[in-house]
Motif scaffolding. Structure first.
Motif, PDB file in Angstrom:
ATOM      1  N   MET A   1       0.843  -1.175   0.000  1.00  0.00           N
ATOM      2  CA  MET A   1       0.000   0.000   0.000  1.00  0.00           C
ATOM      3  C   MET A   1       0.885   1.233   0.000  1.00  0.00           C
ATOM      4  SD  MET A   1      -3.110  -0.995   2.488  1.00  0.00           S
ATOM      5  CE  MET A   1      -3.619  -2.690   2.584  1.00  0.00           C
ATOM      6  N   ARG A   2       0.649   2.097  -0.983  1.00  0.00           N
ATOM      7  CA  ARG A   2       1.529   3.243  -1.178  1.00  0.00           C
ATOM      8  C   ARG A   2       1.139   4.466  -0.358  1.00  0.00           C
ATOM      9  NH1 ARG A   2       1.338   5.486  -6.015  1.00  0.00           N
ATOM     10  NH2 ARG A   2      -0.592   4.514  -6.630  1.00  0.00           N
ATOM     11  N   LYS A   3      -0.158   4.745  -0.248  1.00  0.00           N
ATOM     12  CA  LYS A   3      -0.612   5.945   0.454  1.00  0.00           C
ATOM     13  C   LYS A   3      -2.120   5.850   0.660  1.00  0.00           C
ATOM     14  CE  LYS A   3      -1.814   8.620  -3.618  1.00  0.00           C
ATOM     15  NZ  LYS A   3      -1.915   9.916  -4.179  1.00  0.00           N
ATOM     16  N   ILE A   4      -2.645   6.739   1.484  1.00  0.00           N
ATOM     17  CA  ILE A   4      -4.094   6.862   1.576  1.00  0.00           C
ATOM     18  C   ILE A   4      -4.549   7.512   0.285  1.00  0.00           C
ATOM     19  CG2 ILE A   4      -6.025   7.994   2.731  1.00  0.00           C
ATOM     20  CD1 ILE A   4      -4.487   7.679   5.349  1.00  0.00           C
ATOM     21  N   GLU A   5      -5.434   6.841  -0.437  1.00  0.00           N
ATOM     22  CA  GLU A   5      -5.936   7.343  -1.720  1.00  0.00           C
ATOM     23  C   GLU A   5      -7.074   8.332  -1.491  1.00  0.00           C
ATOM     24  OE1 GLU A   5      -8.435   7.462  -4.248  1.00  0.00           O
ATOM     25  OE2 GLU A   5      -6.835   8.014  -5.625  1.00  0.00           O
ATOM     26  N   HIS A   6      -7.991   7.981  -0.575  1.00  0.00           N
ATOM     27  CA  HIS A   6      -9.065   8.885  -0.196  1.00  0.00           C
ATOM     28  C   HIS A   6      -9.760   8.375   1.051  1.00  0.00           C
ATOM     29  CE1 HIS A   6     -11.397   5.993  -2.716  1.00  0.00           C
ATOM     30  NE2 HIS A   6     -12.349   6.211  -1.820  1.00  0.00           N
ATOM     31  N   ILE A   7     -10.568   9.239   1.638  1.00  0.00           N
ATOM     32  CA  ILE A   7     -11.442   8.873   2.744  1.00  0.00           C
ATOM     33  C   ILE A   7     -12.859   9.008   2.234  1.00  0.00           C
ATOM     34  CG2 ILE A   7     -12.220   9.467   5.075  1.00  0.00           C
ATOM     35  CD1 ILE A   7      -9.350  10.544   5.553  1.00  0.00           C
ATOM     36  N   GLY A   8     -13.664   7.957   2.400  1.00  0.00           N
ATOM     37  CA  GLY A   8     -15.044   7.947   1.941  1.00  0.00           C
ATOM     38  C   GLY A   8     -15.986   8.315   3.071  1.00  0.00           C
ATOM     39  N   ILE A   9     -16.910   9.236   2.792  1.00  0.00           N
ATOM     40  CA  ILE A   9     -17.877   9.704   3.784  1.00  0.00           C
ATOM     41  C   ILE A   9     -19.281   9.470   3.254  1.00  0.00           C
ATOM     42  CG2 ILE A   9     -18.729  11.697   5.081  1.00  0.00           C
ATOM     43  CD1 ILE A   9     -15.881  12.863   4.880  1.00  0.00           C
ATOM     44  N   ALA A  10     -20.077   8.715   3.999  1.00  0.00           N
ATOM     45  CA  ALA A  10     -21.465   8.442   3.629  1.00  0.00           C
ATOM     46  C   ALA A  10     -22.328   9.657   3.984  1.00  0.00           C
ATOM     47  CB  ALA A  10     -21.970   7.209   4.377  1.00  0.00           C
ATOM     48  N   VAL A  11     -23.144  10.090   3.026  1.00  0.00           N
ATOM     49  CA  VAL A  11     -24.016  11.254   3.236  1.00  0.00           C
ATOM     50  C   VAL A  11     -25.431  10.936   2.760  1.00  0.00           C
ATOM     51  CG1 VAL A  11     -22.082  12.870   3.006  1.00  0.00           C
ATOM     52  CG2 VAL A  11     -23.492  12.359   1.006  1.00  0.00           C
ATOM     53  N   ILE A  12     -26.391  11.633   3.326  1.00  0.00           N
ATOM     54  CA  ILE A  12     -27.787  11.449   2.929  1.00  0.00           C
ATOM     55  C   ILE A  12     -28.098  12.252   1.672  1.00  0.00           C
ATOM     56  CG2 ILE A  12     -30.191  11.879   3.597  1.00  0.00           C
ATOM     57  CD1 ILE A  12     -29.294  11.245   6.514  1.00  0.00           C
ATOM     58  N   ASP A  13     -27.632  13.495   1.643  1.00  0.00           N
ATOM     59  CA  ASP A  13     -27.937  14.403   0.532  1.00  0.00           C
ATOM     60  C   ASP A  13     -26.630  14.981  -0.003  1.00  0.00           C
ATOM     61  OD1 ASP A  13     -28.489  16.778  -0.977  1.00  0.00           O
ATOM     62  OD2 ASP A  13     -30.464  16.895  -0.039  1.00  0.00           O
ATOM     63  N   ILE A  14     -26.209  14.510  -1.159  1.00  0.00           N
ATOM     64  CA  ILE A  14     -24.896  14.895  -1.702  1.00  0.00           C
ATOM     65  C   ILE A  14     -24.830  16.383  -2.052  1.00  0.00           C
ATOM     66  CG2 ILE A  14     -25.159  14.385  -4.176  1.00  0.00           C
ATOM     67  CD1 ILE A  14     -22.432  12.734  -3.721  1.00  0.00           C
TER      68      ILE A  14
END
Length: 134
Positions: free
Chosen positions: A1-14
């Motif tokens: 694993m090279r790096k954190i690619e992204h952090i995913g956040i669950a949302v109700i209304d994008i």
């Protein structure tokens, strides 16, 4: 694993969340994308060298809909960039980690993806991401 690619956040209304994160970061999202296979609409922000992915369910059976129903909005997963996702899946499986996806599949942002089961990663949903080369 090279790096954190992204952090995913669950949302109700994008759309509401896009406004919130635009205010937070001082700049708008740079991309939205529907991922039908996962039942989500995504929106990506850059914050310095880091990426944040907002995820809104597009149907009631999607993993994001189930996550929000159970836990509410919030951090859903941490994604790591890998050079060879198939090799990494084999390595992690050999190390005893449980995979949700035994084979990579197409995800958002031109990536092949696979998730590790949070039961084998101290409750953290981990995503592997490999850039799809043309």
């Amino acid at each position: 694993m090279r790096k954190i690619e992204h952090i995913g956040i669950a949302v109700i209304d994008i759309e509401n969340s896009n406004h919130l994160f635009k205010s937070l970061f001082g700049k708008a999202h740079y991309k939205t994308e529907d991922v039908e296979s996962e039942g989500v609409k995504t929106s990506f922000f850059k914050c310095g060298p880091n990426k944040i992915e907002l995820l809104q369910a597009t149907n009631k059976d999607s993993p994001i809909a189930k996550f929000i129903e159970k836990k509410g909005e919030g951090i859903h997963h941490i994604a790591f960039a890998v050079d060879n996702i198939e090799k990494e899946i084999k390595r992690l499986t050999k190390e005893g980690f449980k995979m949700i996806h035994e084979k990579p599949k197409k995800g958002a942002d031109n990536k092949l993806i696979a998730f590790l089961h949070p039961k084998s990663t101290n409750g953290v949903l981990v995503e592997l991401c490999q850039e799809i080369k043309d």
